[in-house]
Scaffold this motif. Structure first.
Motif, mmCIF file in Angstrom:
data_model
loop_
_atom_site.group_PDB
_atom_site.id
_atom_site.type_symbol
_atom_site.label_atom_id
_atom_site.label_comp_id
_atom_site.label_asym_id
_atom_site.label_seq_id
_atom_site.Cartn_x
_atom_site.Cartn_y
_atom_site.Cartn_z
ATOM 1 N N GLY A 92 43.714 46.867 29.996
ATOM 2 C CA GLY A 92 43.260 47.004 31.379
ATOM 3 C C GLY A 92 42.033 46.163 31.691
ATOM 4 O O GLY A 92 41.207 46.530 32.524
ATOM 5 N N VAL A 93 41.922 45.017 31.019
ATOM 6 C CA VAL A 93 40.811 44.103 31.326
ATOM 7 C C VAL A 93 41.242 43.239 32.506
ATOM 8 O O VAL A 93 42.082 42.367 32.374
ATOM 9 C CB VAL A 93 40.462 43.213 30.107
ATOM 10 C CG1 VAL A 93 39.393 42.188 30.466
ATOM 11 C CG2 VAL A 93 40.010 44.073 28.945
ATOM 12 N N THR A 94 40.650 43.503 33.675
ATOM 13 C CA THR A 94 41.070 42.783 34.880
ATOM 14 C C THR A 94 40.081 41.710 35.296
ATOM 15 O O THR A 94 40.333 40.940 36.218
ATOM 16 C CB THR A 94 41.239 43.751 36.068
ATOM 17 O OG1 THR A 94 39.984 44.409 36.269
ATOM 18 C CG2 THR A 94 42.321 44.771 35.812
ATOM 19 N N HIS A 95 38.908 41.675 34.666
ATOM 20 C CA HIS A 95 37.903 40.656 34.990
ATOM 21 C C HIS A 95 36.864 40.686 33.871
ATOM 22 O O HIS A 95 36.942 41.543 32.988
ATOM 23 C CB HIS A 95 37.238 40.958 36.332
ATOM 24 C CG HIS A 95 36.407 42.206 36.319
ATOM 25 N ND1 HIS A 95 36.970 43.466 36.327
ATOM 26 C CD2 HIS A 95 35.068 42.400 36.239
ATOM 27 C CE1 HIS A 95 36.008 44.370 36.274
ATOM 28 N NE2 HIS A 95 34.847 43.758 36.218
ATOM 29 N N PHE A 96 35.922 39.749 33.921
ATOM 30 C CA PHE A 96 34.917 39.689 32.864
ATOM 31 C C PHE A 96 33.531 39.915 33.433
ATOM 32 O O PHE A 96 33.113 39.211 34.347
ATOM 33 C CB PHE A 96 34.959 38.324 32.163
ATOM 34 C CG PHE A 96 36.357 37.885 31.830
ATOM 35 C CD1 PHE A 96 37.217 38.711 31.117
ATOM 36 C CD2 PHE A 96 36.825 36.658 32.258
ATOM 37 C CE1 PHE A 96 38.508 38.328 30.833
ATOM 38 C CE2 PHE A 96 38.117 36.253 31.979
ATOM 39 C CZ PHE A 96 38.958 37.096 31.265
ATOM 40 N N ASP A 97 32.830 40.891 32.877
ATOM 41 C CA ASP A 97 31.455 41.109 33.299
ATOM 42 C C ASP A 97 30.512 40.131 32.599
ATOM 43 O O ASP A 97 29.456 39.805 33.109
ATOM 44 C CB ASP A 97 31.022 42.550 32.998
ATOM 45 C CG ASP A 97 31.699 43.529 33.961
ATOM 46 O OD1 ASP A 97 31.806 43.182 35.149
ATOM 47 O OD2 ASP A 97 32.135 44.610 33.530
ATOM 48 N N VAL B 259 37.710 45.756 44.053
ATOM 49 C CA VAL B 259 38.985 45.797 43.334
ATOM 50 C C VAL B 259 39.299 44.401 42.794
ATOM 51 O O VAL B 259 39.118 43.407 43.500
ATOM 52 C CB VAL B 259 40.149 46.237 44.266
ATOM 53 C CG1 VAL B 259 41.437 46.359 43.465
ATOM 54 C CG2 VAL B 259 39.839 47.534 44.974
ATOM 55 N N PHE B 260 39.762 44.354 41.542
ATOM 56 C CA PHE B 260 40.175 43.080 40.953
ATOM 57 C C PHE B 260 41.689 43.033 40.852
ATOM 58 O O PHE B 260 42.307 43.955 40.315
ATOM 59 C CB PHE B 260 39.576 42.925 39.552
ATOM 60 C CG PHE B 260 38.080 42.808 39.555
ATOM 61 C CD1 PHE B 260 37.471 41.563 39.672
ATOM 62 C CD2 PHE B 260 37.281 43.945 39.467
ATOM 63 C CE1 PHE B 260 36.082 41.455 39.683
ATOM 64 C CE2 PHE B 260 35.896 43.842 39.478
ATOM 65 C CZ PHE B 260 35.289 42.598 39.586
ATOM 66 N N LEU B 261 42.274 41.970 41.365
ATOM 67 C CA LEU B 261 43.721 41.793 41.237
ATOM 68 C C LEU B 261 43.988 40.430 40.593
ATOM 69 O O LEU B 261 44.166 39.427 41.281
ATOM 70 C CB LEU B 261 44.402 41.886 42.610
ATOM 71 C CG LEU B 261 45.937 41.892 42.575
ATOM 72 C CD1 LEU B 261 46.470 43.122 41.839
ATOM 73 C CD2 LEU B 261 46.529 41.818 43.970
ATOM 74 N N PRO B 262 43.999 40.383 39.233
ATOM 75 C CA PRO B 262 44.262 39.106 38.584
ATOM 76 C C PRO B 262 45.715 38.674 38.773
ATOM 77 O O PRO B 262 46.559 39.467 39.183
ATOM 78 C CB PRO B 262 43.943 39.373 37.109
ATOM 79 C CG PRO B 262 44.076 40.842 36.931
ATOM 80 C CD PRO B 262 43.776 41.472 38.270
ATOM 81 N N GLY B 263 45.988 37.419 38.431
ATOM 82 C CA GLY B 263 47.340 36.882 38.552
ATOM 83 C C GLY B 263 47.272 35.524 39.206
ATOM 84 O O GLY B 263 46.409 35.275 40.026
ATOM 85 N N PHE C 207 46.394 38.142 33.825
ATOM 86 C CA PHE C 207 45.984 36.757 34.057
ATOM 87 C C PHE C 207 47.219 35.874 33.927
ATOM 88 O O PHE C 207 48.152 36.186 33.205
ATOM 89 C CB PHE C 207 44.916 36.341 33.046
ATOM 90 C CG PHE C 207 43.689 37.212 33.103
ATOM 91 C CD1 PHE C 207 42.888 37.219 34.230
ATOM 92 C CD2 PHE C 207 43.355 38.048 32.048
ATOM 93 C CE1 PHE C 207 41.762 38.028 34.300
ATOM 94 C CE2 PHE C 207 42.236 38.861 32.100
ATOM 95 C CZ PHE C 207 41.449 38.852 33.235
ATOM 96 N N GLY C 208 47.181 34.759 34.627
ATOM 97 C CA GLY C 208 48.352 33.878 34.601
ATOM 98 C C GLY C 208 49.455 34.516 35.412
ATOM 99 O O GLY C 208 49.198 35.201 36.387
#
Ligand code: SF4
Ligand code: SF4
Ligand code: SF4
Ligand code: FES
Lengths: 238, 176
Positions: A120-125, B142-146, B174-175
């Motif tokens: 569940g790593v969605t971004h990097f702090d 909110v983070f929505l990677p992709g 990611f990706g």
């Protein structure tokens, strides 16, 4: 005759033979522990620290891939604290180099991407380091893009232990650490590389790849030769 | 209750995230039966309005202009979504980071140019030293990677937010 130890992992009663690692026993029992540097068939190095677990009575965390089971062990493989550490490690693996999944040969079949998704790593702090690192495309068949290397050292071990060539090794320290071929020679000039492709096959990321593969078109899984590797490794007692 | 106000913004990205947003197709109608699109590259508003409930921000923060826009957006928005990999990690725009602005501009506008070589100083906004993720500049909710996030994920995110739930971004990676 091998001794069997009984122990508990995440509250589940399990048994493992003498010499088995916590990771092996956990996986045999359907308990998944995240790993990156571990690969069945080659020796363990304990390089990535993702598999760290808590062992009752020990103040220190222990890498499950390197720790042998013992009678009566109480292992915690999943906790809030461990999840937090594993996420932090995952972030570090990303920000230490320049990962741009959108233009990566391993996009969508990369073990580092999988790991981030699973945890569940969605971004990097942590801030991006943006290091200036090299690409070596001198080998006729393969290339290495250090922007995507996470220093799992699978390439080093497979080349040494399975192919027997020992083309790969590591140089420098800390953030400057790099895998390198033949004491820093360009890979294409390597007198030891047999061009077997094993390092490319075991690389969990897009760092090592076959030339001519487009974005997201690198070959990774399945790794058809791995069962064979396992046999060779067992014969050699690894 | 007044209708929820949604905005979308395009900073330093390729617009692929917006294409994926359009890929909601008929589900766009479902979303905009319940909410208004008050600002977007897809509608003709020049000023980012006040009192926006949800803003999807595509793209990294790469120039003085991006930075300025983003600060205004943050002030006027309740829920700010880092929308796609460029917004979340700086992704492709960030590939210039190890190179540095000077050598980059020299390469693009001087070394590879035969007619009127010279780095532009007017009209185009100045580049920041590095291209950075949105959350390093303003708070992100909110983070929505992709690259890009799928239409399904965008739809789930928007309906969750409209229903007042914490958005479920499971499956985002990611990706692509
Ligand atoms: S190696 Fe994996 S995480 Fe890194 S850029 Fe390639 S796909 Fe993304
Ligand atoms: S291709 Fe084979 S021999 Fe050459 S570096 Fe890779 S593993 Fe070693
Ligand atoms: S090149 Fe690949 S296999 Fe070798 S250390 Fe880097 S990530 Fe691991
Ligand atoms: S898998 Fe155990 S330390 Fe990497």
């Amino acid at each position: 005759m091998s001794t069997v130890h009984t122990l508990r992992i995440d509250g589940k009663d399990v048994a493992g033979s003498d010499g088995a690692t916590i990771l092996e026993v956990a996986r045999e029992n359907g308990i998944d522990i995240p790993t990156m540097c571990h690969l069945d068939g080659i020796s363990d190095r304990g390089a990535c620290r993702l598999c760290m677990v808590e062992i009752a009575g020990s103040p220190k965390l222990a890498p499950a891939c390197m720790t042998r089971v013992a009678e009566g062990m109480e292992v915690t493989a999943h906790s809030e604290r461990l999840l937090e550490y594993r996420r932090a490690i995952t972030e570090m693996l990303f920000v230490e180099r320049n990962h741009v999944c959108a233009v990566c040969v391993a996009n969508n079949h990369c073990e580092l991407q999988d790991l981030a998704e699973d945890l569940g790593v969605t971004h990097f702090d942590l801030p991006r380091i943006n290091p200036k690192v090299e690409v070596d495309a001198s080998h006729p068949l393969f290339a290495i893009d250090h922007n995507r290397c996470i220093l799992c050292l699978r390439c080093v071990r497979v080349c040494d232990e399975i192919e027997g060539a020992h083309t790969w090794d590591i140089m420098h320290r800390g953030l400057d650490t790099r895998v390198q071929t033949d004491m820093g020679l360009a890979w294409g000039d390597s007198p030891t590389c047999t061009s077997c492709g094993k390092c490319v096959q075991v690389c969990p990321t897009g760092a090592l790849f076959e030339k001519g593969r487009a974005v997201a078109r690198g070959t990774r899984r399945p790794r058809p030769f791995l069962p064979w590797m396992r046999v060779v490794a067992e014969e050699r007692g690894l | 209750m007044s209708r929820p106000r949604i905005a979308t913004v395009w900073l330093d990205g390729c617009s692929g995230c917006h294409m994926s947003f359009i890929d909601l197709d008929e589900r766009l109608l479902e979303v905009f039966e319940r909410a208004d699109l008050v600002y977007s590259p897809l509608v003709d508003h020049k000023e980012y309005p006040e009192d926006v409930d949800v803003c999807l921000v595509e793209g990294a923060v790469s120039s003085e202009e991006d930075l300025h826009k983003l600060k205004v957006i943050r002030e006027r928005t309740k829920v700010l979504v880092a929308f796609g990999d460029c917004a979340v990690t700086s992704n492709v725009p960030g590939m210039r980071n190890p190179i540095g602005v000077r050598p980059l501009l020299e390469r693009a506008y001087v070394e590879n140019v035969t007619i009127n070589p010279g780095v532009p100083t007017e009209i185009v906004p100045a580049l920041l030293p590095t291209s950075v993720p949105v959350h390093t500049v303003v708070r992100v909710d909110v983070f929505l990677p992709g690259c890009p996030p799928s239409a399904d994920l965008i739809f789930t995110l928007l309906t969750d937010l409209l229903d007042g739930r914490v958005p479920d971004v499971a499956g985002a990676r990611f990706g692509r």
